[in-house]
Each structure stands twice: as C-alpha cells, then as structure tokens.
Write an enzyme that holds these catalytic residues in place. Structure first.
Site, PDB file in Angstrom:
ATOM      1  N   HIS A   1      50.761  45.579  48.451  1.00  0.00           N
ATOM      2  CA  HIS A   1      51.426  44.332  48.832  1.00  0.00           C
ATOM      3  C   HIS A   1      52.926  44.550  48.691  1.00  0.00           C
ATOM      4  O   HIS A   1      53.371  45.415  47.916  1.00  0.00           O
ATOM      5  CB  HIS A   1      50.986  43.175  47.929  1.00  0.00           C
ATOM      6  CG  HIS A   1      49.519  42.888  47.961  1.00  0.00           C
ATOM      7  ND1 HIS A   1      48.927  42.199  48.994  1.00  0.00           N
ATOM      8  CD2 HIS A   1      48.524  43.217  47.100  1.00  0.00           C
ATOM      9  CE1 HIS A   1      47.624  42.102  48.763  1.00  0.00           C
ATOM     10  NE2 HIS A   1      47.353  42.716  47.624  1.00  0.00           N
TER      11      HIS A   1
ATOM     12  N   HIS B   1      31.654  45.207  45.649  1.00  0.00           N
ATOM     13  CA  HIS B   1      32.696  44.728  44.744  1.00  0.00           C
ATOM     14  C   HIS B   1      31.988  43.729  43.837  1.00  0.00           C
ATOM     15  O   HIS B   1      31.668  42.613  44.260  1.00  0.00           O
ATOM     16  CB  HIS B   1      33.834  44.065  45.515  1.00  0.00           C
ATOM     17  CG  HIS B   1      34.923  43.536  44.647  1.00  0.00           C
ATOM     18  ND1 HIS B   1      36.252  43.832  44.856  1.00  0.00           N
ATOM     19  CD2 HIS B   1      34.908  42.711  43.563  1.00  0.00           C
ATOM     20  CE1 HIS B   1      36.997  43.221  43.949  1.00  0.00           C
ATOM     21  NE2 HIS B   1      36.187  42.526  43.151  1.00  0.00           N
TER      22      HIS B   1
ATOM     23  N   ASP C   1      41.371  52.692  45.236  1.00  0.00           N
ATOM     24  CA  ASP C   1      41.466  51.274  45.592  1.00  0.00           C
ATOM     25  C   ASP C   1      42.905  50.937  46.010  1.00  0.00           C
ATOM     26  O   ASP C   1      43.445  49.893  45.642  1.00  0.00           O
ATOM     27  CB  ASP C   1      41.012  50.381  44.446  1.00  0.00           C
ATOM     28  CG  ASP C   1      40.797  48.931  44.881  1.00  0.00           C
ATOM     29  OD1 ASP C   1      40.639  48.683  46.096  1.00  0.00           O
ATOM     30  OD2 ASP C   1      40.795  48.043  43.998  1.00  0.00           O
TER      31      ASP C   1
ATOM     32  N   ARG D   1      45.243  48.017  55.495  1.00  0.00           N
ATOM     33  CA  ARG D   1      45.867  46.800  56.066  1.00  0.00           C
ATOM     34  C   ARG D   1      46.039  46.799  57.578  1.00  0.00           C
ATOM     35  O   ARG D   1      46.682  45.887  58.108  1.00  0.00           O
ATOM     36  CB  ARG D   1      47.239  46.576  55.424  1.00  0.00           C
ATOM     37  CG  ARG D   1      47.295  46.633  53.906  1.00  0.00           C
ATOM     38  CD  ARG D   1      46.374  45.651  53.244  1.00  0.00           C
ATOM     39  NE  ARG D   1      46.634  45.501  51.823  1.00  0.00           N
ATOM     40  CZ  ARG D   1      45.797  44.948  50.955  1.00  0.00           C
ATOM     41  NH1 ARG D   1      44.606  44.517  51.374  1.00  0.00           N
ATOM     42  NH2 ARG D   1      46.110  44.827  49.693  1.00  0.00           N
TER      43      ARG D   1
ATOM     44  N   HIS E   1      34.879  50.561  41.975  1.00  0.00           N
ATOM     45  CA  HIS E   1      35.864  50.348  40.901  1.00  0.00           C
ATOM     46  C   HIS E   1      35.282  49.723  39.629  1.00  0.00           C
ATOM     47  O   HIS E   1      35.666  48.631  39.208  1.00  0.00           O
ATOM     48  CB  HIS E   1      37.061  49.535  41.386  1.00  0.00           C
ATOM     49  CG  HIS E   1      36.776  48.378  42.285  1.00  0.00           C
ATOM     50  ND1 HIS E   1      35.743  47.492  42.093  1.00  0.00           N
ATOM     51  CD2 HIS E   1      37.416  47.956  43.412  1.00  0.00           C
ATOM     52  CE1 HIS E   1      35.752  46.582  43.044  1.00  0.00           C
ATOM     53  NE2 HIS E   1      36.756  46.850  43.855  1.00  0.00           N
TER      54      HIS E   1
END
Length: 534
Positions: free
Chosen positions: A402, A273, A398, A161, A327
């Site tokens: 948040h 992804h 991964d 982030r 993933h």
C-alpha cells in the site's frame, strides 16, 4: 537452426488443454501465440485474440527467445505483424549462458564449486571442470567466483494489485522487485479488480502478465458463494483461494453452506486465509474507537486464526481434500498441526511472522499492520520451531503493498499489508548465516518445497533438465534495507535499516539474465507456470 512444428486444429482456448489437443507447450511464446491462416506467413496476435482463428489457426511451437531473435518483442511489435516461416526457421538458436565458478547448491543439499551451462532456458550441464574452449561456446558468461548459486525463489503468495489497484503496485514494478529479490516465479491472489473468479477474468490477467512480467507467474482462482463451476474448470491455476475472514468483498466465504460444497466437489488444492470473520467483527465492535494500530493484533487475535484453521482442517479431513493454510501466524495453529496434520495438508509462514512481532507497532506504526496480524515473541519462537521441524512446509512473502499515503491515514482507516518480495531471501539467508537454520533449509522452504506442493514441474532445483531459474547471492557482504534501493512501487519496507546478507547479485529467469549487479533487464519476460496434479 530452429526446428518448428506447426499444429492445425480447433484452438478453442489455449488454457483448456482438454478442449484443444494436441497443443504446443505452454512455454512457447508467452508474449503471444504465433497464428495465421497462411502456410508462408505467420502473424503475431496477443493473448486476448487467441481462439479468434478457429479451425484455420496454425500454432507455431516457438520458444520466446526465438521471438526476441526475430525482433517481435511484445512492446514494440504491432499485433498483426507478419513473419515469414523462412525467417523463423533461419533464426539463431536460443541463448546459452555459462555461470562460471559458482558455489552451487545441489539437490542433495551439498555444495560444489562448479560451472553451470544453460542452453535454451534449461540447465544442460553442471561440471567442476570446463573442457578447453567450452567458455567460448556460450553467448553470455556470468562470473560467479566467491558467490553462491541457489534455485530461484518461488513465492507462493503475493498480491501484485494488477489490474485495478495499480497505484499501489503493478506487474511491471512487482516483478522488477522480484528480480532484485531473487524471486523467479510467483503465485498471485485473486483480490484484484475485477476479482479473479472466472475463466475470462483469469485469461485477461494472464494476458496482462504476458506483457508485463519479468518473471514466471501463476494466478489463483478466487472462491465466492456463487462461482462453484468456475472453481472446477479454470485453468491454468495453482488452486482455489478462500478468504474465510478479513475481507469485505464477494470473495468472503465464511458460511458453512458455502464452504461445504467447495470442499466436497473436485480435487483441486484449496488455499485458505484462515481467520474467523464473526469473531473479528465482534471484537472490532468491542474495540471501536481505539486508534492505536497495536489493537489490530487484539481484534484479529490468535483465537480468530485458530477457529478458522480448525474449521478448514475439519472440512479437509471430511472430504480428504488437499488443503493449504496460508500465512500461519500463531503458536496455537502450529501446535494444532503438530498434533495432527494429515499428509494432504501443507502450511506456510511469512518472514514477517518469524521476525517481527507486536513490538513493531511502537517502532513503525501502521507499516506493521497486516492480515493476519503480527503476534508475540512466543509466537515467533513456536513458528520457527515448527518450520525447522517440518510442521510448516515453506515460506511465502504475502507481498501486499500500500502507498505511504494510505498507511498514513491512521488506524483503523489504514489498510493492512506490507511488501516483501525484495527482502525475503536476504532476510532468511541472514538468519542462516547467524546459525538459526541452514542454507539448504532456506532453499527448500523458498524453492523446492513450493514446487513440490503445487506440482510445478522442472522448478526448484539446480539439476540438468530443470528450468534455468536461478539466483546468485553474495553471502560475504552486508547491506542495509534502504528505500532508495527498492523497486516496489510502494517504496517502503518494514525492514528498513536492517543489515542483511545474501542479496542477489544476479537473477536468471528461463536462462535469461533479468537482474545483474543492480541492473534490471526490462526486456526479459517470464512464462506462465503449469501445475501437475499429484
């Protein structure tokens, strides 16, 4: 006595070796390169000023420990502080560390009770017997009797982030969490703000990392429909990240006319992804108005994942292009790879997709929401078997944090993602102690296989000549996952309350102890990773 080599040449860009040969090793001085136009005085300049000296630049090949020795830590030193050459030449040698009486995992998968001597950030010796007085030579000693020494974890997929979303996480808090979790290196994704899509933005991100990161770091370059030239030249980077679905930013690349040129040109690894955006959008409309977070696994269903993985595999096969599937989450994808997986294709799985499933929505609500979503018990079992059989190559967390406030907004307004770097190693070691896999398998999945797939030299094994990135774990004690223990800024875990073993007691990065019995050494700095093409 430090032996310093001074290079003089046009220093156009330190991350483009072809533009500036010969260069000192990238391991040299990650806080900033020693620069100056004077033979007797060398100033410390931050990475954003690299190249400003032009042909008059003088680069000192200097390991970071020497920078610490002369008291020029990034956070405390003014940028143009001058250091005399004599000061540097008379600086003490880099720190040595002795890890004593550990149960050491060797590269052949065997364990040995041994002492590990580290000098200058490198493993120098592994021996069952110490010569008399040898323990007096080391600057620091880690007592490790009863503990197991493993290669440090290399986490090949995280979202830290920083920059732009630091209210969720930043490179300081994230790498503190890495240190506590035994993660000594990470590869970070490009969906920060600004998006990592050009060399200039990558350089800025590397500069931030040099200031903040307690562990080693690398950053993917993100593909857009418009940045094909950058994808070929950006450096250093482990590869190109493509979001085929589940994104709303310019990083979305889901049209054939945009995907084909990326796969057709160059040899750099492409990491995808893999979720089909058109199917996701159609099903999102179909289930509009449903606020139960469990619907997330139906909207972004197994078919959406399978369609995108099939598409990426077809392009990879057409152009013989190195492909990595991020993933992997479904039994259908695992079966596809089991049937026909080219030698140049690799895949990863997260602990979440191995250990959690759709039952978690009833227990923790939107904290279980991630992309790709959690699946069924059947998917858990098939993914486990694929990992054990080598169909899936390694593990990634991964890590995508948040805040609790954001997660509390309720579905579909709650964001997808969960933290993982602090818990991944204990989760997998707990599975090993329960007999589901072995300790050497866990280490391969979380260290050596990652280093091999991404061409990261001198990482992923405990052997002389390898970088001293290590984790010392306690496999005899169980401790629950508790919010108050977490270092991640988001402050929560989907595994809260789980009783785990294998928690790190100490973590070593480049021969420096960054985590020791619950204490974090915030002065340690990791190094930018290098990537060698196969």
């Amino acid at each position: 006595m430090l032996s310093a080599t001074v290079y003089t040449h046009l220093w156009t860009n330190p991350f483009h070796p072809a533009l500036a040969p010969p260069t000192p090793p990238r391991a040299a001085c990650p806080q900033g390169v020693i620069l100056g136009g004077d033979q007797q005085k060398l100033g410390l300049f931050p990475p954003q000023n690299w190249g400003a000296r032009g042909a008059s630049a003088k680069i000192l090949n200097l390991f970071k420990t020497c920078v610490y020795t002369v008291g020029v830590a990034w956070e405390s030193a003014p940028y143009n502080k001058a250091i005399s050459v004599s000061e540097l030449e008379n600086a003490p040698s880099p720190m040595s560390l002795l890890i004593r009486q550990a149960r050491v995992l060797l590269p052949d998968g065997q364990f040995q009770i041994a002492h590990v001597l580290i000098e200058g950030g490198t493993i120098a010796q592994i021996t069952p017997d110490l010569a008399p007085g040898a323990d007096q030579i080391a600057d620091h000693i880690l007592e490790a009797e009863g503990l197991t020494l493993l290669p440090g974890v290399i986490d090949p997929q995280v979202h830290f982030r920083d920059p732009g979303l630091e209210h969720k996480e930043d490179l300081t808090t994230a790498t503190r969490a890495c240190a506590r979790g035994g993660v000594t290196s990470f590869l970070e994704m490009p969906n920060t703000r600004p998006l990592t899509t050009t060399q200039a933005i990558l350089d800025d991100k590397l500069a931030i990392a040099a200031r903040k990161c307690l562990v080693n770091y690398g950053f993917f370059i993100g593909a857009t429909p418009e940045n094909l030239p950058d994808l070929h030249t950006a450096s250093p980077t482990p590869g190109i990240k493509i979001f085929m679905g589940s994104s709303h930013s310019p990083l979305m690349v889901d049209r054939d006319q945009d995907l084909e040129p990326i796969f057709a040109a160059g040899k750099r690894l492409i990491a995808v992804h893999a979720e089909d955006q058109s199917r996701i959008l159609a099903r999102r409309e179909q289930f509009a108005g449903v606020s139960d977070p469990a619907i997330h696994s139906q909207i972004q269903d197994s078919q959406a994942a399978l369609l995108a993985t099939q598409r990426a595999m077809a392009l990879s096969r057409k152009y013989q292009r190195r492909l990595h599937i991020l993933h992997l989450s479904t039994a259908e994808e695992a079966d596809l790879l089991r049937q026909d997986k080219p030698s140049w294709v690799t895949a990863e799985v997260t602990p979440q997709h191995l250990l959690l499933n759709t039952d978690a929505y009833a227990k923790i609500g939107t904290l279980a929401q991630m992309n790709p979503p959690l699946r069924s018990h059947h998917d858990n079992a098939v993914l486990w078997q694929a990992l054990l059989d080598g169909v899936i190559d390694f593990i990634a967390t991964d890590h995508a944090p948040h805040t609790l406030e954001e997660k509390a907004k309720g579905y579909p307004h709650s964001p997808s993602g969960m933290p993982g770097v602090e818990t991944a190693l204990p989760l997998m070691l707990t599975q090993a102690m329960a007999g589901r896999c072995t300790l050497p398998q866990v280490s391969r999945w979380m260290s050596s296989a990652v280093a091999q797939a991404y061409g990261i030299p001198r990482k992923g094994a405990i052997a002389p000549g390898y970088d001293a990135d290590l984790v010392l774990v306690d496999l005899k004690t169980y401790h629950p996952v508790q919010r108050e223990d977490l270092q991640t800024k988001c402050g929560w875990s989907p595994f809260e309350g789980w009783q785990l073993t294998g928690w790190p007691v100490a973590t070593v990065v480049g021969g420096q102890i960054v985590f020791d019995h619950g204490r974090i050494n915030s002065q340690v700095r990791g190094q930018v990773l290098s990537f060698v093409a196969p």
